[in-house]
Design a protein around this motif. Sequence first.
Motif, PDB file in Angstrom:
ATOM      1  N   VAL A   1     -26.150  15.740 132.089  1.00 54.09           N
ATOM      2  CA  VAL A   1     -24.926  16.055 131.348  1.00 54.09           C
ATOM      3  C   VAL A   1     -23.717  15.378 131.984  1.00 54.09           C
ATOM      4  O   VAL A   1     -22.830  14.865 131.288  1.00 54.09           O
ATOM      5  CB  VAL A   1     -24.727  17.581 131.260  1.00 54.09           C
ATOM      6  N   ALA A   2     -23.663  15.358 133.311  1.00 51.12           N
ATOM      7  CA  ALA A   2     -22.551  14.697 133.996  1.00 51.12           C
ATOM      8  C   ALA A   2     -22.503  13.214 133.626  1.00 51.12           C
ATOM      9  O   ALA A   2     -21.424  12.647 133.389  1.00 51.12           O
ATOM     10  CB  ALA A   2     -22.693  14.861 135.505  1.00 51.12           C
ATOM     11  N   ALA A   3     -23.683  12.558 133.553  1.00 53.48           N
ATOM     12  CA  ALA A   3     -23.734  11.144 133.196  1.00 53.48           C
ATOM     13  C   ALA A   3     -23.328  10.928 131.741  1.00 53.48           C
ATOM     14  O   ALA A   3     -22.597   9.978 131.425  1.00 53.48           O
ATOM     15  CB  ALA A   3     -25.143  10.599 133.440  1.00 53.48           C
ATOM     16  N   LEU A   4     -23.785  11.794 130.847  1.00 51.31           N
ATOM     17  CA  LEU A   4     -23.412  11.672 129.439  1.00 51.31           C
ATOM     18  C   LEU A   4     -21.917  11.884 129.239  1.00 51.31           C
ATOM     19  O   LEU A   4     -21.268  11.188 128.449  1.00 51.31           O
ATOM     20  CB  LEU A   4     -24.195  12.688 128.596  1.00 51.31           C
ATOM     21  N   ASP A   5     -21.357  12.853 129.961  1.00 49.68           N
ATOM     22  CA  ASP A   5     -19.926  13.126 129.841  1.00 49.68           C
ATOM     23  C   ASP A   5     -19.097  11.944 130.342  1.00 49.68           C
ATOM     24  O   ASP A   5     -18.051  11.625 129.770  1.00 49.68           O
ATOM     25  CB  ASP A   5     -19.566  14.385 130.618  1.00 49.68           C
TER      26      ASP A   5
ATOM     27  N   GLU B   1     -37.674  30.906 132.028  1.00 46.35           N
ATOM     28  CA  GLU B   1     -39.017  30.920 131.445  1.00 46.35           C
ATOM     29  C   GLU B   1     -39.134  32.118 130.527  1.00 46.35           C
ATOM     30  O   GLU B   1     -38.706  33.227 130.874  1.00 46.35           O
ATOM     31  CB  GLU B   1     -40.089  30.978 132.532  1.00 46.35           C
ATOM     32  N   ASP B   2     -39.727  31.896 129.351  1.00 50.81           N
ATOM     33  CA  ASP B   2     -39.873  32.970 128.375  1.00 50.81           C
ATOM     34  C   ASP B   2     -41.303  32.952 127.841  1.00 50.81           C
ATOM     35  O   ASP B   2     -41.695  32.018 127.134  1.00 50.81           O
ATOM     36  CB  ASP B   2     -38.880  32.786 127.226  1.00 50.81           C
ATOM     37  N   PRO B   3     -42.109  33.965 128.179  1.00 50.65           N
ATOM     38  CA  PRO B   3     -43.503  33.981 127.714  1.00 50.65           C
ATOM     39  C   PRO B   3     -43.636  34.057 126.203  1.00 50.65           C
ATOM     40  O   PRO B   3     -44.673  33.692 125.647  1.00 50.65           O
ATOM     41  CB  PRO B   3     -44.091  35.229 128.395  1.00 50.65           C
ATOM     42  N   ARG B   4     -42.584  34.503 125.515  1.00 44.72           N
ATOM     43  CA  ARG B   4     -42.659  34.601 124.058  1.00 44.72           C
ATOM     44  C   ARG B   4     -42.792  33.239 123.401  1.00 44.72           C
ATOM     45  O   ARG B   4     -43.340  33.116 122.306  1.00 44.72           O
ATOM     46  CB  ARG B   4     -41.416  35.316 123.519  1.00 44.72           C
ATOM     47  N   MET B   5     -42.294  32.203 124.060  1.00 50.96           N
ATOM     48  CA  MET B   5     -42.438  30.850 123.516  1.00 50.96           C
ATOM     49  C   MET B   5     -43.417  30.022 124.347  1.00 50.96           C
ATOM     50  O   MET B   5     -43.552  28.822 124.129  1.00 50.96           O
ATOM     51  CB  MET B   5     -41.085  30.140 123.436  1.00 50.96           C
ATOM     52  N   ALA B   6     -44.089  30.684 125.301  1.00 47.88           N
ATOM     53  CA  ALA B   6     -45.078  30.016 126.164  1.00 47.88           C
ATOM     54  C   ALA B   6     -44.491  28.742 126.761  1.00 47.88           C
ATOM     55  O   ALA B   6     -45.047  27.655 126.636  1.00 47.88           O
ATOM     56  CB  ALA B   6     -46.355  29.709 125.387  1.00 47.88           C
ATOM     57  N   GLY B   7     -43.341  28.907 127.398  1.00 44.60           N
ATOM     58  CA  GLY B   7     -42.704  27.733 127.977  1.00 44.60           C
ATOM     59  C   GLY B   7     -41.448  28.063 128.747  1.00 44.60           C
ATOM     60  O   GLY B   7     -41.086  29.232 128.933  1.00 44.60           O
ATOM     61  N   THR B   8     -40.802  27.008 129.191  1.00 41.71           N
ATOM     62  CA  THR B   8     -39.558  27.127 129.942  1.00 41.71           C
ATOM     63  C   THR B   8     -38.462  26.344 129.249  1.00 41.71           C
ATOM     64  O   THR B   8     -38.729  25.451 128.437  1.00 41.71           O
ATOM     65  CB  THR B   8     -39.728  26.586 131.372  1.00 41.71           C
ATOM     66  N   MET B   9     -37.240  26.668 129.600  1.00 42.24           N
ATOM     67  CA  MET B   9     -36.095  25.917 129.085  1.00 42.24           C
ATOM     68  C   MET B   9     -35.180  25.576 130.252  1.00 42.24           C
ATOM     69  O   MET B   9     -35.074  26.329 131.229  1.00 42.24           O
ATOM     70  CB  MET B   9     -35.336  26.730 128.035  1.00 42.24           C
ATOM     71  N   GLU B  10     -34.536  24.433 130.160  1.00 43.84           N
ATOM     72  CA  GLU B  10     -33.507  24.031 131.113  1.00 43.84           C
ATOM     73  C   GLU B  10     -32.338  23.521 130.291  1.00 43.84           C
ATOM     74  O   GLU B  10     -32.492  22.589 129.499  1.00 43.84           O
ATOM     75  CB  GLU B  10     -34.022  22.968 132.074  1.00 43.84           C
ATOM     76  N   VAL B  11     -31.181  24.144 130.477  1.00 43.45           N
ATOM     77  CA  VAL B  11     -30.009  23.864 129.643  1.00 43.45           C
ATOM     78  C   VAL B  11     -28.815  23.582 130.532  1.00 43.45           C
ATOM     79  O   VAL B  11     -28.607  24.264 131.546  1.00 43.45           O
ATOM     80  CB  VAL B  11     -29.704  25.053 128.705  1.00 43.45           C
ATOM     81  N   ALA B  12     -28.033  22.587 130.170  1.00 43.17           N
ATOM     82  CA  ALA B  12     -26.769  22.307 130.850  1.00 43.17           C
ATOM     83  C   ALA B  12     -25.745  21.898 129.806  1.00 43.17           C
ATOM     84  O   ALA B  12     -26.078  21.215 128.830  1.00 43.17           O
ATOM     85  CB  ALA B  12     -26.938  21.207 131.904  1.00 43.17           C
ATOM     86  N   LEU B  13     -24.474  22.328 129.993  1.00 44.48           N
ATOM     87  CA  LEU B  13     -23.430  22.024 129.019  1.00 44.48           C
ATOM     88  C   LEU B  13     -22.069  22.060 129.674  1.00 44.48           C
ATOM     89  O   LEU B  13     -21.883  22.657 130.736  1.00 44.48           O
ATOM     90  CB  LEU B  13     -23.464  23.028 127.865  1.00 44.48           C
ATOM     91  N   LEU B  14     -21.119  21.405 129.032  1.00 40.81           N
ATOM     92  CA  LEU B  14     -19.719  21.520 129.421  1.00 40.81           C
ATOM     93  C   LEU B  14     -18.845  21.087 128.263  1.00 40.81           C
ATOM     94  O   LEU B  14     -19.275  20.319 127.387  1.00 40.81           O
ATOM     95  CB  LEU B  14     -19.400  20.680 130.653  1.00 40.81           C
TER      96      LEU B  14
ATOM     97  N   ASP C   1     -17.233  20.467 135.100  1.00 38.11           N
ATOM     98  CA  ASP C   1     -17.489  21.877 135.337  1.00 38.11           C
ATOM     99  C   ASP C   1     -18.693  22.249 134.479  1.00 38.11           C
ATOM    100  O   ASP C   1     -18.556  22.713 133.337  1.00 38.11           O
ATOM    101  CB  ASP C   1     -16.261  22.693 134.955  1.00 38.11           C
ATOM    102  N   ILE C   2     -19.880  22.027 135.013  1.00 35.56           N
ATOM    103  CA  ILE C   2     -21.100  22.133 134.219  1.00 35.56           C
ATOM    104  C   ILE C   2     -21.693  23.535 134.328  1.00 35.56           C
ATOM    105  O   ILE C   2     -21.822  24.096 135.412  1.00 35.56           O
ATOM    106  CB  ILE C   2     -22.128  21.082 134.675  1.00 35.56           C
ATOM    107  N   ILE C   3     -22.061  24.076 133.182  1.00 36.67           N
ATOM    108  CA  ILE C   3     -22.744  25.362 133.097  1.00 36.67           C
ATOM    109  C   ILE C   3     -24.220  25.053 132.876  1.00 36.67           C
ATOM    110  O   ILE C   3     -24.567  24.300 131.959  1.00 36.67           O
ATOM    111  CB  ILE C   3     -22.194  26.187 131.925  1.00 36.67           C
ATOM    112  N   GLY C   4     -25.078  25.599 133.702  1.00 33.37           N
ATOM    113  CA  GLY C   4     -26.491  25.291 133.551  1.00 33.37           C
ATOM    114  C   GLY C   4     -27.384  26.409 134.022  1.00 33.37           C
ATOM    115  O   GLY C   4     -26.997  27.242 134.846  1.00 33.37           O
TER     116      GLY C   4
END
Length: 388
Positions: free
Chosen positions: A230-234, A251-264, A244-247
């Motif tokens: 995100v820093a590079a895209l910004d 992991e959520d078993p309901r979707m049988a997977g993990t998520m990684e999120v970053a935003l600003l 000032d990145i929020i990230g």
Amino acid sequence: MSGKRTGYGGVEIEALEGREAVRKRPGMWVGSTGAYGLHELVFQVVGWSVNRVLAGRQGGAVDVTLTQDGGVRVADGGPEVPFAADGKTGGSGLEALLTGMPAAGRGGRRIAHLSPVDRAGLFVPNVLSSRLTVEVRHGGTRRVQEYARGVAVARPVATEPTAGSGTVIAFWPDTELFETTRCSFAVLAERFRQVSYLNRGLGISLTDERPAGGARAVSFRFPDGVRDFVAALDAETGPFLPPDIIGFEHEDPRMAGTMEVALLWSGSHPEHVRGFTNSWATRQGGTHVDGFRDGVAAAVTAYARERGLPAGDDAPWADRIGDGLTAVVSVKLDHPEYLGATRELLGNTEVRGCVGEAVREHLGRWFEEQPQRAAQTVDRILRAGHRD
């Protein structure tokens, strides 16, 4: 109408299997016989090594070299893999992966996809290469074998004792099948950079030995993963400022997977949200991106209501939340479901609610923990809405 019979009978149907099928229709397996297909061939081999490293220890690396004679060498220090099949555990060895077409279904694994055509593993690159050599370090022994267009030239040879583990695969794309066998340094480097961003701590290096003036090389490793992305895209949208990145990762078993999120939120550029599933870019979005937008809208709306500000779908700023927003939404799923053959639109219905809930929770917590910056962010959104 003519009474002439049309259609196909047994005589007209040409049944091809395995190696013959791949060499007869190479474009079906790598997308084309041009530059695109050539790079897909490389991505399949590199993807195999990347997933070995990701399955092993943290901080592993894959080294890719474009050799002067037109070959590609891929080296990794991943976990030990036997050369032949393991009779005790029933596990298949590297030899089987090089000579046999794997089953179409490979669910239950959050593997990184470097290519939209990933199910064939090492078999297709072996068959579509005029020559391929493989070196395996396993059990204190180094074994080497050579193939020609998918067929073993000789039995594996055990050489000197060695320490550690890892594989080295060198291959030369077949000039009889490909219109070009000259890989683009820029195309490979850009994809390797992206995969490194999406797999925190993974190292990928690319060395080009072909230039007459001397070798050139790049290496990628991003300890903060999608936050660095995100820093590079910004930075691409305007003058660089400390972001000032929020990230978060979740992991959520309901979707049988993990998520990684970053935003600003930064500047006044249009919304720039990029979605990825198992390290593959879903350019048309999908349920993970929809869930992200749901979560952001819910968190901002809740913040506004708590402070007596206009909120809801009819608020003047409701459709301007994305102004100045840069984000990366990366999910890794056991069983991703795509709408379309190109894997550009994620369709898993449960993902939307899981991502939306997590984004609302983590962004809402950030608003509470960073009141000054939260007020600045929401004030920016409100001012954007009142300008309309």
